[in-house]
Design an enzyme around this catalytic site. Structure first.
Site, PDB file in Angstrom:
ATOM      1  N   GLU A  62       0.875  -1.169   0.000  1.00 41.91           N
ATOM      2  CA  GLU A  62       0.000   0.000   0.000  1.00 41.91           C
ATOM      3  C   GLU A  62       0.910   1.217   0.000  1.00 41.91           C
ATOM      4  O   GLU A  62       1.574   1.512   0.987  1.00 41.91           O
ATOM      5  CB  GLU A  62      -0.891  -0.012   1.249  1.00 41.91           C
ATOM      6  CG  GLU A  62      -1.776   1.201   1.364  1.00 41.91           C
ATOM      7  CD  GLU A  62      -2.555   1.269   2.698  1.00 41.91           C
ATOM      8  OE1 GLU A  62      -2.589   0.256   3.437  1.00 41.91           O
ATOM      9  OE2 GLU A  62      -3.104   2.335   2.983  1.00 41.91           O
ATOM     10  N   ASP A  73      -4.524  10.310   9.350  1.00 43.98           N
ATOM     11  CA  ASP A  73      -3.212   9.847   9.767  1.00 43.98           C
ATOM     12  C   ASP A  73      -2.754  10.412  11.101  1.00 43.98           C
ATOM     13  O   ASP A  73      -2.968  11.575  11.407  1.00 43.98           O
ATOM     14  CB  ASP A  73      -2.182  10.165   8.682  1.00 43.98           C
ATOM     15  CG  ASP A  73      -2.344   9.244   7.485  1.00 43.98           C
ATOM     16  OD1 ASP A  73      -2.427   8.024   7.707  1.00 43.98           O
ATOM     17  OD2 ASP A  73      -2.435   9.736   6.352  1.00 43.98           O
TER      18      ASP A  73
END
Ligand SMILES: Cc1ncc(COP(=O)(O)O)c(C=O)c1O
Lengths: 283, 405
Positions: A62, A73
């Site tokens: 990924e 994030d």
């Protein structure tokens, strides 16, 4: 791998990501999916790092495209992607990285990206260029199927995978929508939160995967907070894949490619044989 | 006009708006949408909010005609809507009281907010104190420095202020961190968004809580002058005070609506926050709207002397109003805003917030264009107390070596 195909009803084309997951499942384990951002610590080193992941037993890569406003994030990935942007990351480096990685190793590469960069590039143009680079598809953390018409069209046309997220808070209708819209796998968010290693993986992950199964998912991978081989083993007892991000990024930041590869090998061991040495699985 | 522009309720305003958020937030946004839909039909909710406006905020806010200031604007008649006189010093209180009431209805005990100038943070901390809610305010580190007084106010009110050290360390990054907090704590926490941007339902809901500004002002101007104003002006950061005063006039096509964006060093330079003037459509903070971005879709940092306008995005309803030509958006530089701030102070004895001074500066130009027969209604969104340090430095008003102890 020739006889195992993950075919998708809408396109009829094979998803190499899904095929990889099926193969790992049939071998008694599950897929290990490893995240790294392009351009961290440099473009070249990020390519080498991804190649090292594949050599160390990671099944699917990924590859994150750095973005200025990464709301999903946590601090580790924020710091890495901010550094990549400060170093001059451009979108075209993403295609260069995918092409360089897929030229060296035979693992599927999914690109993880927030939606605005794709919107600006043009969903169709991005899909064509990703196919040309050898990419397998996209993971889209801030695109929900409700607002994804352009990407549904471009991915169906090109046969690219599209991985949507499913959360513990999602209603059954929304889980069904995520399963129906996804191709490759559905990204089951292990916990309510953002990326970052955690001591325990939430029991919510198991419940979520069970709920995804009951709405028809045959390919559900769990991500967020996974950092150890034990957690990978625990998750693969019920899920089809385990996604590790921040822990790998931290290893790369701390000790470069050798430290990263060592962690990846440990994680991969956790993903292979799920049976405890002495007895059969208890569930 | 056969169809009304006042009935838009999202998620989309034309091509703009939507919900570009992580799936984890969808349930919370759905809950907020549903609860708000019920609340807005509930007379008890409206009554409770109106009572707070009256007995806590001090609404209706007055209008003030400013002839000595207007003499510098070609002699046009200029009327200020005095949101600066609200409790906490700006229009932001209108929105947080609505959202705090909603938080109580939903049954959550903790609120979070982002803030740029600190005015929304102060308003949120105020409402949290009033309702007994835990409150965390995210504020870019750059802004905690230039708006230190508001940080102290928030802390005094019992809120926790978190300086955000990532990205450009301004409002945009504060919103990112607030979203991350919300994703993680959504079970107990409501996000009180401060402007008409963000994912649905925020643009429509915040507008609804702010539209009282224009509803009051429209009648007040009619009562004073016997007719509608020729133009209504406001500064535009995220766009809440502007939507608040524009909304009541959307279906009055004879009334021009003009929003003034922060031009920073100049809209032709790289240092500005003129989102509609210089940006192009894209996604930021959960909505499709105009934004300042580079070729790759990376958000570009904005610049303005005014922390409250220093934001590279703008609410989707403004993007839509610009796209259909119903409202016009123009840039005003730091210097133009600061001289308008001083001019209003000296001619009328009213010290505006630097944000609001952008609307005043734009109005000086507009008045000259429209001429002496025109009437212009300006939203004076806030007062300048919080800006005294910036103004002191800008105009060199502080005695050398003097420090406040
Ligand atoms: C006094 C004042 N006016 C305007 C703004 C800009 O926000 P908006 O465009 O949402 O009204 C702020 C934001 O902090 C403010 O404090």
């Amino acid at each position: 791998m020739s006889t195992e195909t993950g075919t998708h009803p809408t396109s009829g084309m094979t998803s190499t990501v899904e095929a990889t997951i099926i193969r790992r499942r049939s071998e008694g384990g599950g897929a290990l999916i490893g995240y790294l951002p392009v351009g961290f610590p440099t473009l070249t080193e990020s390519i080498d790092a991804a190649v090292a992941l594949a050599h160390s037993g990671v099944d699917i890569i990924e590859l994150g495209l750095p973005y200025t406003d990464p709301v999903m994030d946590g601090p580790v990935i924020q710091a890495a992607t901010q550094q990549a942007l400060a170093n001059g990351f451009r979108l075209r480096h993403g295609f260069e990285a995918v092409a360089a990685i897929t030229a060296q190793v035979n693992v599927p590469v999914l690109v993880m990206t927030y939606w605005n960069p794709i919107l600006q590039y043009g969903a169709d143009r991005f899909a064509d260029d990703l196919v040309a680079a050898g990419g397998a598809g996209l993971i889209t953390p801030d695109l929900i199927p409700d607002d994804a018409a352009a990407w549904m069209g471009a991915s169906t046309r090109t046969g690219l995978d599209r991985v949507f997220l499913a959360a513990p808070s999602s209603s059954d209708d929304r889980l069904r929508q995520a399963v129906d819209a996804s191709r490759g796998f559905v990204y089951a968010v292990s916990t309510m939160g953002i990326t970052g290693a955690r001591g325990d993986v939430d029991s919510a992950a198991r419940v979520l995967v069970d709920r995804l199964r009951s709405v028809g998912s045959t390919s559900a991978c769990v991500g967020l907070g996974i950092s150890t081989p034990e957690q990978v083993r625990e998750i693969l007892a019920y899920a089809d894949g385990a996604i590790v991000g921040s822990a790998l990024v931290k290893a790369l930041a701390d000790g470069g490619v050798p430290t990263l590869a060592a962690l990846a090998r440990d994680l991969a061991a956790g993903a292979r044989d799920l049976r405890p040495a002495s007895s059969a699985p208890t569930r | 006009m056969s169809t009304s522009l006042r009935t838009e309720a999202g998620p989309y305003f034309g091509d703009f708006g939507g919900r570009f958020v992580p799936e984890s937030l969808v349930a919370a946004l759905d809950e907020l949408t549903d609860e708000y839909a019920i609340a807005r039909q509930d007379p008890a909710f409206a009554a409770e909010l109106m009572e707070l406006h009256r007995s806590y905020t001090g609404r209706p806010s007055i209008i003030t005609e400013v002839p000595r200031f207007a003499a510098h604007a070609g002699g046009a008649r200029i009327i200020l809507k005095r949101e600066d006189l609200n409790h906490t010093g700006s229009h932001k209180i209108n929105n947080v009281l609505g959202q705090a009431l909603l938080t109580k209805r939903i049954g959550k005990s903790r609120v979070i907010a982002e803030t740029g100038a600190g005015q929304h943070g102060v308003a949120a901390a105020t409402a949290a104190a009033l309702f007994g809610l835990d409150c965390v305010v995210y504020m870019g580190e750059v802004d905690t420095e230039r708006q230190a007084l508001n940080v102290a106010r928030m802390r005094l009110l019992g809120a926790e202020v978190v300086p955000v050290k990532t990205g450009s360390r301004t409002l945009k990054d504060a919103i990112n961190d607030a979203m991350r907090d919300w994703v993680t704590n959504v079970g107990t926490t409501n996000y009180m968004f401060g402007t008409v941007a963000g994912p649905h339902p925020f643009p429509a809901m915040v507008r609804d809580f702010q539209k009282i500004i224009g509803e009051e002002a429209r009648q007040q101007v009619l009562d004073l002058t016997g007719r509608l104003p020729d133009a209504v002006t406001a500064c535009v950061g995220g766009g809440s005070n502007a939507m608040g005063i524009f909304h009541a006039f959307l279906d009055d096509p004879e009334v021009a609506l003009v929003g003034y964006e922060a031009g920073g060093d100049g809209a032709e330079t790289l240092r500005h926050a003129a989102t509609i003037t210089k940006g192009r459509p894209g996604i930021l903070h959960g909505a499709r709207s105009f934004l300042l971005q580079d070729e790759d879709g990376q958000t570009v940092e904005s610049h303005s002397i005014s922390a409250g306008l220093d934001y590279p995005g703008v609410g989707p309803e403004h993007a839509w109003l610009a796209s259909i030509g119903r409202a016009t958006y123009l840039p005003v530089t730091d210097d133009e805003a600061m001289s308008a701030l001083r001019l209003l102070s000296r001619t009328e004895g009213i010290i505006p917030a630097i944000e609001s001074a952008h609307a005043l500066a734009g109005t000086l130009d507009l008045g000259k264009q429209l001429g002496p027969d025109a009437t212009i209604l300006v939203n004076l969104s806030g007062r300048g107390d919080k800006d005294m340090e910036t103004a002191g430095r800008y105009f060199d008003l502080l005695d050398k070596g003097a420090a406040q102890v």
